[in-house]
Enzyme design. Structure first.
Site, PDB file in Angstrom:
ATOM      1  N   MET A   1      -1.513   6.014 -11.768  1.00 19.02           N
ATOM      2  CA  MET A   1      -0.766   7.233 -11.431  1.00 19.02           C
ATOM      3  C   MET A   1      -1.541   8.433 -11.948  1.00 19.02           C
ATOM      4  O   MET A   1      -1.933   8.481 -13.121  1.00 19.02           O
ATOM      5  CB  MET A   1       0.625   7.211 -12.066  1.00 19.02           C
ATOM      6  CG  MET A   1       1.588   6.170 -11.513  1.00 19.02           C
ATOM      7  SD  MET A   1       1.785   6.200  -9.728  1.00 19.02           S
ATOM      8  CE  MET A   1       2.450   7.837  -9.457  1.00 19.02           C
TER       9      MET A   1
ATOM     10  N   MET B   1      12.251   4.403  -5.474  1.00 22.40           N
ATOM     11  CA  MET B   1      12.710   4.979  -6.753  1.00 22.40           C
ATOM     12  C   MET B   1      14.193   4.703  -6.945  1.00 22.40           C
ATOM     13  O   MET B   1      14.964   4.771  -5.977  1.00 22.40           O
ATOM     14  CB  MET B   1      12.473   6.492  -6.752  1.00 22.40           C
ATOM     15  CG  MET B   1      11.039   6.886  -6.462  1.00 22.40           C
ATOM     16  SD  MET B   1      10.798   8.666  -6.632  1.00 22.40           S
ATOM     17  CE  MET B   1       9.129   8.836  -6.006  1.00 22.40           C
TER      18      MET B   1
ATOM     19  N   ASP C   1      -2.679   7.639  -7.202  1.00 23.16           N
ATOM     20  CA  ASP C   1      -1.455   8.145  -6.575  1.00 23.16           C
ATOM     21  C   ASP C   1      -0.957   9.373  -7.315  1.00 23.16           C
ATOM     22  O   ASP C   1      -0.615   9.297  -8.498  1.00 23.16           O
ATOM     23  CB  ASP C   1      -0.397   7.018  -6.624  1.00 23.16           C
ATOM     24  CG  ASP C   1       0.887   7.371  -5.911  1.00 23.16           C
ATOM     25  OD1 ASP C   1       0.970   8.445  -5.284  1.00 23.16           O
ATOM     26  OD2 ASP C   1       1.828   6.539  -5.978  1.00 23.16           O
TER      27      ASP C   1
ATOM     28  N   HIS D   1       5.385   0.596  -3.548  1.00 21.90           N
ATOM     29  CA  HIS D   1       5.243   1.031  -4.946  1.00 21.90           C
ATOM     30  C   HIS D   1       6.644   1.092  -5.563  1.00 21.90           C
ATOM     31  O   HIS D   1       7.421   1.986  -5.257  1.00 21.90           O
ATOM     32  CB  HIS D   1       4.545   2.405  -4.926  1.00 21.90           C
ATOM     33  CG  HIS D   1       4.439   3.063  -6.267  1.00 21.90           C
ATOM     34  ND1 HIS D   1       4.119   4.402  -6.406  1.00 21.90           N
ATOM     35  CD2 HIS D   1       4.578   2.580  -7.532  1.00 21.90           C
ATOM     36  CE1 HIS D   1       4.085   4.710  -7.694  1.00 21.90           C
ATOM     37  NE2 HIS D   1       4.368   3.626  -8.394  1.00 21.90           N
TER      38      HIS D   1
ATOM     39  N   HIS E   1       2.065   3.860   2.419  1.00 24.93           N
ATOM     40  CA  HIS E   1       2.540   3.778   1.034  1.00 24.93           C
ATOM     41  C   HIS E   1       4.029   4.124   0.990  1.00 24.93           C
ATOM     42  O   HIS E   1       4.447   5.179   1.477  1.00 24.93           O
ATOM     43  CB  HIS E   1       1.732   4.759   0.174  1.00 24.93           C
ATOM     44  CG  HIS E   1       2.016   4.688  -1.281  1.00 24.93           C
ATOM     45  ND1 HIS E   1       1.468   3.727  -2.113  1.00 24.93           N
ATOM     46  CD2 HIS E   1       2.797   5.469  -2.075  1.00 24.93           C
ATOM     47  CE1 HIS E   1       1.892   3.930  -3.346  1.00 24.93           C
ATOM     48  NE2 HIS E   1       2.708   4.975  -3.355  1.00 24.93           N
TER      49      HIS E   1
ATOM     50  N   MET F   1       9.074   1.940  -8.257  1.00 28.84           N
ATOM     51  CA  MET F   1       9.322   2.734  -9.465  1.00 28.84           C
ATOM     52  C   MET F   1      10.762   2.469  -9.863  1.00 28.84           C
ATOM     53  O   MET F   1      11.634   3.341  -9.764  1.00 28.84           O
ATOM     54  CB  MET F   1       9.085   4.227  -9.164  1.00 28.84           C
ATOM     55  CG  MET F   1       7.612   4.576  -9.063  1.00 28.84           C
ATOM     56  SD  MET F   1       7.330   6.107  -8.158  1.00 28.84           S
ATOM     57  CE  MET F   1       7.347   5.485  -6.492  1.00 28.84           C
TER      58      MET F   1
ATOM     59  N   SER G   1       1.671   8.574   1.834  1.00 25.08           N
ATOM     60  CA  SER G   1       2.975   8.285   1.245  1.00 25.08           C
ATOM     61  C   SER G   1       4.046   8.922   2.116  1.00 25.08           C
ATOM     62  O   SER G   1       4.087  10.148   2.261  1.00 25.08           O
ATOM     63  CB  SER G   1       3.054   8.855  -0.167  1.00 25.08           C
ATOM     64  OG  SER G   1       4.418   8.946  -0.549  1.00 25.08           O
TER      65      SER G   1
ATOM     66  N   ASP H   1       7.300   4.641  -1.408  1.00 29.44           N
ATOM     67  CA  ASP H   1       7.721   4.929  -2.780  1.00 29.44           C
ATOM     68  C   ASP H   1       9.190   4.588  -2.982  1.00 29.44           C
ATOM     69  O   ASP H   1      10.073   5.257  -2.442  1.00 29.44           O
ATOM     70  CB  ASP H   1       7.477   6.407  -3.082  1.00 29.44           C
ATOM     71  CG  ASP H   1       6.008   6.703  -3.263  1.00 29.44           C
ATOM     72  OD1 ASP H   1       5.364   6.010  -4.080  1.00 29.44           O
ATOM     73  OD2 ASP H   1       5.489   7.606  -2.574  1.00 29.44           O
TER      74      ASP H   1
END
Ligand code: DX5
Ligand code: ZN
Length: 215
Positions: free
Chosen positions: A136, A36, A174, A65, A32, A67, A7, A34
């Site tokens: 998660m 957000m 994760d 991913h 990966h 979020m 990540s 992330d």
């Protein structure tokens, strides 16, 4: 053999290209990413513009991913930016089937994500349609948190459903993955391990990835 997805949340953002090349040379299988939004989770990170910038840096699949609230609004932008996988949280996707079909219609592999307290039953009616299930093992929002062991039976359950139905899906975990918790996840049935701090907090990324691969 299972796969490692570093990540980049824990990478040095001022040297992002180097940080990605480093893990690719060190044996990473996916990158990966992330995303957000400061609403679904308390933190804000990166958007499609960063995915687009990363795309030419690496040959590895980009595992995005999301979020974020209202993921449907951004799926096309992430697909255009070069995502290979786009995963959405069931907690943020009221029309999950439509969202998954939308991702797939853009030629991108589709994943669903469950927070630690969300039961596996929530994906019972979508698991046949997805390429990846992400469980998660921390509450999303930050790198460097502690692994939540009560997620292990959920990994097992997803693996059992996948095997029983002959589904060829990735089972990804994760959060809080290190050389100890990696074994627990793989034994439970995970085949993709996301790791941020366990890789990027070490000078030698190759060694850090190797430490995760052999336990
Ligand atoms: C958490 C993110 C993770 C995070 C993992 O919200 O989804 O991908 O970067 O970081 P570590 O491996 O440090 O727990
Ligand atoms: Zn993540």
């Amino acid at each position: 053999m299972f796969k490692i997805a570093p990540s980049i949340l824990s990478a040095d953002f001022s040297k992002l290209a180097k940080e990605i090349i480093d893990v690719e040379n060190g044996g990473a299988d996916y990158i990966h990413i992330d995303v957000m939004d400061g609403h679904f989770v308390p933190n804000i990170t990166m958007g499609p513009i960063v995915v687009e910038a990363i795309r030419p840096i690496t040959k590895l699949p980009l595992d995005v991913h999301l979020m974020i609230q209202n993921p449907d609004q951004y799926i096309e932008a992430f697909a255009k930016a070069g995502a290979d996988y786009i995963s959405v949280h069931v907690e943020a996707s009221p029309h999950l089937h439509r969202t998954i079909q939308h991702i797939k219609s853009l030629g991108v592999k589709a994943g669903v994500v469950l927070n630690p307290a969300t039961p596996v039953d929530m994906i019972q009616h979508i698991i046949n349609d997805v390429d990846l299930v992400l469980l998660m093992t921390v509450n999303p929002g930050f790198g460097g948190q502690s692994f939540i062991p009560s997620v292990l039976p959920k990994i097992k359950k997803v693996k059992e459903i996948a095997d029983k139905n002959g589904l060829n899906i990735e089972i990804e975990v994760d959060g809080g993955v290190n050389s100890e918790t990696a074994k627990l996840c793989v034994d439970a049935g995970a085949n993709v391990l996301v790791a941020g701090s366990a890789i990027y907090n070490h000078e030698n990324r190759k060694k850090a990835i190797e430490a995760l691969k052999k336990f």
